[in-house]
Design a protein around this motif. Structure first.
Motif, short mmCIF file in Angstrom:
data_model
loop_
_atom_site.label_atom_id
_atom_site.label_comp_id
_atom_site.label_asym_id
_atom_site.label_seq_id
_atom_site.Cartn_x
_atom_site.Cartn_y
_atom_site.Cartn_z
N MET A 176 5.33 -22.06 -0.35
CA MET A 176 4.10 -21.86 -1.11
C MET A 176 3.74 -20.37 -1.09
O MET A 176 3.67 -19.75 -0.03
N GLU A 177 3.56 -19.82 -2.27
CA GLU A 177 3.16 -18.41 -2.39
C GLU A 177 1.73 -18.22 -1.90
O GLU A 177 0.85 -19.01 -2.21
N ARG A 178 1.53 -17.16 -1.15
CA ARG A 178 0.18 -16.80 -0.69
C ARG A 178 -0.35 -15.70 -1.60
O ARG A 178 0.42 -14.96 -2.21
N ILE A 179 -1.69 -15.59 -1.66
CA ILE A 179 -2.35 -14.63 -2.55
C ILE A 179 -3.38 -13.84 -1.75
O ILE A 179 -4.28 -14.42 -1.13
N LEU A 180 -3.26 -12.53 -1.76
CA LEU A 180 -4.27 -11.67 -1.15
C LEU A 180 -5.48 -11.67 -2.08
O LEU A 180 -5.33 -11.54 -3.29
N VAL A 181 -6.67 -11.83 -1.52
CA VAL A 181 -7.88 -11.89 -2.36
C VAL A 181 -8.99 -11.08 -1.69
O VAL A 181 -9.13 -11.09 -0.46
N SER A 182 -9.76 -10.38 -2.50
CA SER A 182 -10.91 -9.64 -1.97
C SER A 182 -11.84 -10.60 -1.25
O SER A 182 -12.26 -11.61 -1.81
N ALA A 183 -12.18 -10.28 -0.01
CA ALA A 183 -13.04 -11.14 0.80
C ALA A 183 -14.40 -11.36 0.14
O ALA A 183 -14.98 -12.45 0.26
N CYS A 184 -14.91 -10.37 -0.58
CA CYS A 184 -16.21 -10.52 -1.24
C CYS A 184 -16.18 -11.61 -2.30
O CYS A 184 -17.19 -12.27 -2.54
N LEU A 185 -15.03 -11.83 -2.92
CA LEU A 185 -14.90 -12.88 -3.93
C LEU A 185 -14.93 -14.26 -3.30
O LEU A 185 -15.19 -15.26 -3.96
N MET A 186 -14.66 -14.32 -1.99
CA MET A 186 -14.68 -15.59 -1.26
C MET A 186 -16.02 -15.83 -0.58
O MET A 186 -16.16 -16.73 0.24
N GLY A 187 -17.01 -15.00 -0.91
CA GLY A 187 -18.35 -15.20 -0.37
C GLY A 187 -18.66 -14.44 0.90
O GLY A 187 -19.76 -14.55 1.44
N ARG A 188 -17.72 -13.67 1.38
CA ARG A 188 -17.98 -12.88 2.59
C ARG A 188 -18.84 -11.68 2.25
O ARG A 188 -18.60 -10.98 1.26
#
Length: 164
Positions: free
Chosen positions: A1-13
């Motif tokens: 399964m491919e993992r995806i780096l994501v901006s933490a602010c987009l995840m509600g942090r």
């Protein structure tokens, strides 16, 4: 399964310069989160900057590649040179991406770290121009495709291509 780096602010942090988040409500991003694909990351925090912190922009709107090359600095509104923290955060993002064999990222548009299509022009007047942030530039130099929060459907197409 491919993992995806994501901006933490987009995840509600709450890691943005103003102490807030920019939580995405995108259904595809939520699906990927449930699948365990997402690796939340904030390069500015990981680079050593506090939350909240003084806003920063790349001088002259030169872009992340110029910062990586030592031809431009990242300056805070108070004039403090925060280039070192932005470079450290970009390197940390690259290291995390490498540890998960990440090939793509979804990052917050407009940020001096994460902007993929546009950044602020360095005057702190709210004006944007085409360009990339420091982290985006470094990731793309290493073959990691970066998408913005407004292009998640395109990121989905890219992910499907990676997995076929």
């Amino acid at each position: 399964m491919e993992r995806i780096l994501v901006s933490a602010c987009l995840m509600g942090r709450r890691v943005r310069y103003d102490g807030g988040a920019k939580t995405s409500t995108d259904a595809l991003l939520a699906e990927w989160r449930e699948q365990g694909r997402l690796v939340p990351f904030c390069p500015e925090v990981e680079g050593g900057l506090p939350t909240p912190r003084t806003a920063a922009e790349i001088e002259g709107g030169a872009g992340g590649a110029a910062v990586l090359a030592g031809a431009a600095r990242v300056l805070a509104t108070d004039g403090q040179d925060v280039t070192g923290a932005f470079l450290a955060g970009a390197q940390a993002a690259l290291a995390v991406a490498g540890s998960f064999d990440i090939k793509m990222a979804i990052l917050k548009e407009g940020s001096p770290s994460c902007g993929a299509l546009a950044i602020y022009d360095g005057t702190f007047r709210g004006r944007r121009l085409p360009g990339q942030g420091v982290t985006t530039s470094l990731l793309e130099l290493h073959g990691i495709k970066v998408f913005t929060e407004d292009h998640i459907a395109e990121a989905g197409d890219y992910l499907r291509a990676l997995e076929t």
